[in-house]
Write a protein that holds these residues in place. Structure first.
Motif: not given
Length: 85
Positions: A15-21, A27-33, A36-39, A52-58
Motif C-alpha cells: 500500500q505504501n509503495f503504490t501510494r508513492i509510485v 511508468d514503473f514496472d516490477l520484474v520478477q522472472g 512484468v507488472i505495473n508497479a 523475494k526481492p523484485i526488480d523495479l524499472n523506473i
C-alpha cells in the motif's frame, strides 16, 4: 531507465509503495522472472512472490529520479544484502 531491487514483503508495504509510485506520472514496472507488472497496481503486485526481492524499472524519471529514489529508500535493497540471502 533506472533499475533498483526492492522488497515489498507485506500488504501494508505494498500500500505504501503504490501510494508513492502513483504520485509520479512515470511508468514503473516490477520484474520478477518472466513477469512484468505495473508497479502502480496493488492487484498486480499481489500476483508476484513478494517474499523475494523484485526488480523495479523506473522509466523516464529525468529530473525527478533523485526524489523518487529518496522516497523509495525504505523499500530498496542494497546489492550486498541480496547476495547474502
Amino acid at each position: 531507465m533506472k533499475t533498483i531491487k526492492v522488497s515489498i514483503g507485506s500488504y501494508s508495504k505494498i500500500q505504501n509503495f503504490t501510494r508513492i509510485v502513483n504520485d509520479f506520472p512515470n511508468d514503473f514496472d516490477l520484474v520478477q522472472g518472466r513477469y512484468v507488472i505495473n508497479a502502480k497496481s496493488t492487484m498486480g503486485i499481489l500476483s508476484l512472490d513478494i517474499s523475494k526481492p523484485i526488480d523495479l524499472n523506473i522509466r523516464d524519471a529525468g529530473s525527478q529520479l533523485d526524489e523518487i529514489l529518496k522516497l523509495l529508500e525504505p523499500f530498496t535493497i542494497e546489492e550486498e544484502e541480496e547476495e547474502s540471502r
